[in-house]
Structure formats: structure tokens, C-alpha cells
Enzyme design. Structure first.
Site, short mmCIF file in Angstrom:
data_model
loop_
_atom_site.label_atom_id
_atom_site.label_comp_id
_atom_site.label_asym_id
_atom_site.label_seq_id
_atom_site.Cartn_x
_atom_site.Cartn_y
_atom_site.Cartn_z
N TYR A 1 65.61 43.73 39.95
CA TYR A 1 64.83 43.68 41.19
C TYR A 1 64.27 45.06 41.49
CZ TYR A 1 64.40 39.44 43.86
OH TYR A 1 63.98 38.24 44.32
N GLU B 1 61.69 45.75 44.23
CA GLU B 1 60.71 45.67 45.33
C GLU B 1 60.31 47.07 45.77
OE1 GLU B 1 62.88 43.07 47.93
OE2 GLU B 1 61.40 41.50 47.70
N ASP C 1 35.52 40.84 40.10
CA ASP C 1 36.60 40.16 39.40
C ASP C 1 36.21 40.09 37.93
OD1 ASP C 1 38.31 38.39 38.19
OD2 ASP C 1 38.23 36.89 39.79
N THR D 1 42.76 39.73 35.14
CA THR D 1 43.99 39.26 34.51
C THR D 1 44.19 40.10 33.26
OG1 THR D 1 42.70 37.58 33.38
CG2 THR D 1 43.91 36.87 35.33
N LYS E 1 43.60 37.55 29.09
CA LYS E 1 42.41 36.91 28.48
C LYS E 1 41.88 37.84 27.39
CE LYS E 1 41.27 34.04 32.51
NZ LYS E 1 41.93 34.55 33.72
N ARG F 1 50.72 37.43 30.45
CA ARG F 1 50.11 36.81 31.64
C ARG F 1 50.36 37.70 32.85
NH1 ARG F 1 48.51 32.01 30.01
NH2 ARG F 1 47.54 31.72 32.03
N1 DSN Z 1 42.24 29.60 34.06
C1 DSN Z 1 41.15 30.52 34.15
C2 DSN Z 1 40.06 30.17 33.22
O1 DSN Z 1 40.28 29.30 32.39
O2 DSN Z 1 39.00 30.73 33.30
C3 DSN Z 1 40.66 30.58 35.49
O3 DSN Z 1 41.72 30.64 36.38
#
Ligand code: DSN
Length: 413
Positions: free
Chosen positions: A58, A60, A204, A230, A233, A239
Site C-alpha cells: 500500500y 497511498e 488525450d 494509456t 496501446k 495496462r
Molecule cells: N478500449 C479503447 C479502445 O479500444 O480504443 C478505448 O477505451
């Protein structure tokens, strides 16, 4: 991991049921070509960090200011991840590596900048935006007074429409970015609109983060007040989410992430992010990202050769969006047929789509995962030939052997 090693692992001995599911997932990934634009295959080093013992801790708070004892290792890991993120995205004043996901990052950033009931403007999901940019079914469409811009007849963002909407709605936050937009976004023009109407600009970059980190696409850092993304990707990490912020909003962003939106950070994921950022700082990463774009452009060309329509006619990034409206097929039907042949693709709305979201008239394809597997032009053409055949109505069975040959010739990392 060999079969013998796998069957003697602690998980396999203690819980063969879960171990069995995970082995099946391993096999599924090896024997399927992932063309889902938001997925990738991270390295064994990233996976090791995410499965490490620090999952027990933990922590925090933030490095040097935690609410628990024994956080000195967590501090070191989080500081390292932050430093590497700032090296990757030059020009940002701070990086917050704690967001659990891209949607959490967006909600936390929007609450920091607009406040509850604040006004936001973002691209609609149907046009290629994202749920968390103000869609009515997302908290961002409930907590905020959200208005959405679309795309023009060619599928391109119309900056005049954006300016008109911002002039009319006077948002505290203007959002640029999307999840199925295949062209370069003019962040500088968005910045001018935001400044003209005294709004914050949130970019974003969840999808193109890796391409931007490698310098293959232009960066919004320095133009935007806040950049969210994110890490799993194109960036090819574990993730999770990441927020970059300029000095004037850092305090609000950090307190919106913790204690505002989250409790204890997932330190094991932060360790995985640090590893992935380290990988992205290596020279080979730029070549990989350039190949992702080259492969997407070539895939687009090959699909046009099969007489398929593409939204915007092609791509500048890792996404190709096929418009199936002139064919007999829906997105859902092709998704199912492709999976039967060994390709994981996803149905996706196209701008102006008359069909509902679980059906759609589009197919979103992405090259990050197959490029990680080493796909070159010949292999990309083979994939385009399979998709072309499936859209023409040919039997998926006919393509299974070819797809398995491609999987075997291009193993997972
Ligand atoms: N899951 C993402 C995508 O496939 O673009 C969006 O949240």
C-alpha cells in the site's frame, strides 16, 4: 515458458483451474493475429514487473509523502517511472503515473480543470472520440455539461465547427483526441481555440502515445495544459494511465488523482510502466513506431486494392477504419468471421453510422501488435487479402492455415 515449467508453476499446482484459463489465453494470443488497434504485446520484462511482490504494498500518497510505512522502494519505483516519462515526453513539467486507466485519468483531469458541473467540449464517440470525452453514458457526460463536435463528410475534424461550439458553450475544458481517428490532429490549432476562449486544453493521446513518444507524430506537450494517455496501446507497456501536466495545474491534477479519484496506487503497474518507458527510450523504439505507421499505410493501400472504402481514405497513424456500408456485411459479422479465420479485429462505428454500437458498419484495424510480432509488407498484404476475402463472403475456414503460418513465422515477444 515451456509446458513442463508451466505445469510445475505455483499457480498451476495451487489452482489448476485459473492456470488453465491463463494457459488458454497464452495459446489464444500465440495463434491469433491481434489487429485490435488498442492492443499490443508488452515484453516479458514488463510482465515480470507487473507480477512482482510489490503488488502487496500500500502506498497511498506520493513519493516522500505517503500514508504508510515501508514505502521507500515504492518511492524509488514511482520516481523512476516519473523521470522516464518526462524524458520520453519532453516539455512536460510533471508526470503522474498513478492513474489506473485512461478513463480514470480523463475523469480525474476533467474534475481538476472543470470541477463538478463544469462545461467540457470533446469529440463524439460516433465521430471517433472516446466515451470519457463527454458521452452521455459516461460519468463525464453526467458530471459535466458536455457538448460534442463531430467530423465533416470526409471524416476529418472541422476546426470551424470546434471553434463555433467552444464560442457558444464556453467550456472550461476543450478536449482533443480520440480512439478511432486515423489522421494527425492539429494540436496547435486546438490550443489557439482554447486560448481564444480561455479554456484549458486537454489532449488525450491514449492511442498515439507511442508514436508521439518516438517523434513519429507531432506532440501536444507544451501546447496542452494537460495530456492524458494509456500505457498499453502503442506505448506497449502494462495496462494503465498517465497524466502529463504543466506547472500551473500540477497541484490540482495530483490531488484529483489522489485522494480525489483513487486510493492506493497499483505499484506493480507503476513498476511495469517504468520498464516500458525504459524500453521506449531505447533507439529501437523509434524504428518500431515508424514501422507501425508504415504497416498501417500499406495495409490501407492493400485494402483499397480490394475495393474497400476507408474513412478519410487512408491513415496517418496506426489505425485503419474500414467503412463497410457499400458491402453486404456489418462490423459485427466481419468481427465474427475474422475471428473464425484467426484474426482479432473490432467492429466500430463509422461517422454517420446508421447501425447500433453492437452491430456497426465499420471495422477498426490497428498495426501495433502485429508490428511487435515483426510483420513486414508481405505479411501485411497477406492479412489484407484475408480481410478482403472475408468481406467478399469467402469461407473463413479457407484462411485458417495461412493465418496460422503467419502466427508461427511471427512469434510473440
Ligand atoms: N478500449 C479503447 C479502445 O479500444 O480504443 C478505448 O477505451
Amino acid at each position: 515458458m515451456s509446458h513442463d515449467e508451466a505445469s510445475s508453476s505455483p499457480l498451476h499446482r495451487q489452482d489448476p483451474e485459473v492456470a488453465g484459463w491463463l494457459q488458454r489465453e497464452d495459446r489464444r494470443q500465440r495463434t491469433t493475429l491481434t489487429l485490435i488497434a488498442s492492443e499490443n504485446h508488452c515484453s516479458a520484462a514488463v510482465r515480470e514487473a507487473c507480477g512482482s511482490r510489490i503488488t502487496d504494498k500500500y502506498a497511498e500518497g506520493y513519493p516522500g509523502r505517503r500514508y504508510y510505512a515501508g514505502c521507500e522502494i515504492a518511492d524509488g519505483i514511482e520516481d523512476l517511472a516519473r523521470q522516464r516519462a518526462l524524458q520520453l515526453f519532453a516539455g512536460a513539467d510533471t508526470a503522474n503515473v498513478q492513474p489506473h486507466s485512461g478513463t480514470s485519468a480523463n475523469l480525474e483531469a476533467l474534475l481538476a480543470l472543470a470541477g463538478p458541473n463544469g462545461r467540457i467540449v470533446g469529440m463524439s464517440l460516433k465521430a471517433g472520440g472516446h466515451l470519457s470525452h463527454g458521452h452521455h453514458k459516461s460519468h463525464t457526460g453526467v458530471v459535466f455539461d458536455a457538448k460534442q463536435y463531430g467530423v465533416d463528410d470526409r471524416g476529418l475534424i472541422d476546426l470551424d465547427e470546434v471553434r463555433d461550439l467552444v464560442r457558444e458553450h464556453r467550456p472550461q475544458v476543450l478536449i482533443a483526441g480520440g480512439s478511432s481517428y486515423c489522421r494527425i490532429i492539429d494540436y496547435a490549432a486546438f490550443g489557439e481555440i482554447a486560448r481564444e476562449f480561455e479554456a484549458y486544453l486537454l489532449c488525450d493521446i491514449a492511442h498515439p502515445a507511442g508514436l508521439i513518444a518516438a517523434g513519429v507524430l507531432p506532440s501536444p506537450v507544451g501546447v496542452a495544459d494537460v495530456v492524458t494517455m494509456t500505457t498499453h496501446k502503442t506505448l506497449r507497456g502494462p495496462r494503465g494511465g498517465l497524466i502529463l501536466a504543466q506547472e500551473r495545474v500540477v497541484k490540482d491534477i495530483n490531488s484529483s488523482v489522489f485522494p480525489g479519484g483513487q486510493g492506493g496506487p497499483l505499484v506493480q503497474q507503476i513498476a511495469g510502466k517504468a520498464v516500458a518507458f525504459g524500453e521506449a527510450l531505447q533507439p529501437g523504439f523509434k524504428a518500431y513506431q515508424q514501422q507501425v505507421v508504415d504497416n498501417a499505410r500499406w495495409l490501407a493501400e492493400c485494402l483499397v486494392g480490394h475495393d474497400l472504402d476507408l474513412v478519410t481514405g487512408g491513415t496517418d497513424n496506426h489505425i485503419v477504419l474500414v467503412d463497410l456500408r457499400k458491402t453486404e456485411m456489418t462490423g459485427a459479422v466481419i468481427e465474427e468471421r475474422a475471428l473464425a479465420a484467426g484474426l482479432a479485429v473490432n467492429k466500430n462505428a463509422v461517422p454517420g453510422d446508421p447501425r447500433p454500437p453492437m452491430v456497426t458498419s465499420g471495422l477498426r484495424l490497428g498495426t501495433p501488435a502485429i508490428t511487435t510480432r515483426g510483420f513486414d509488407r508481405d505479411a501485411i498484404k497477406a492479412v489484407a487479402d484475408v480481410i478482403g476475402g472475408l468481406v467478399r463472403g469467402e469461407d473463413p475456414e479457407k484462411f485458417k492455415t495461412r493465418v496460422q503460418e503467419l502466427c508461427e513465422a511471427h512469434p510473440l515477444p
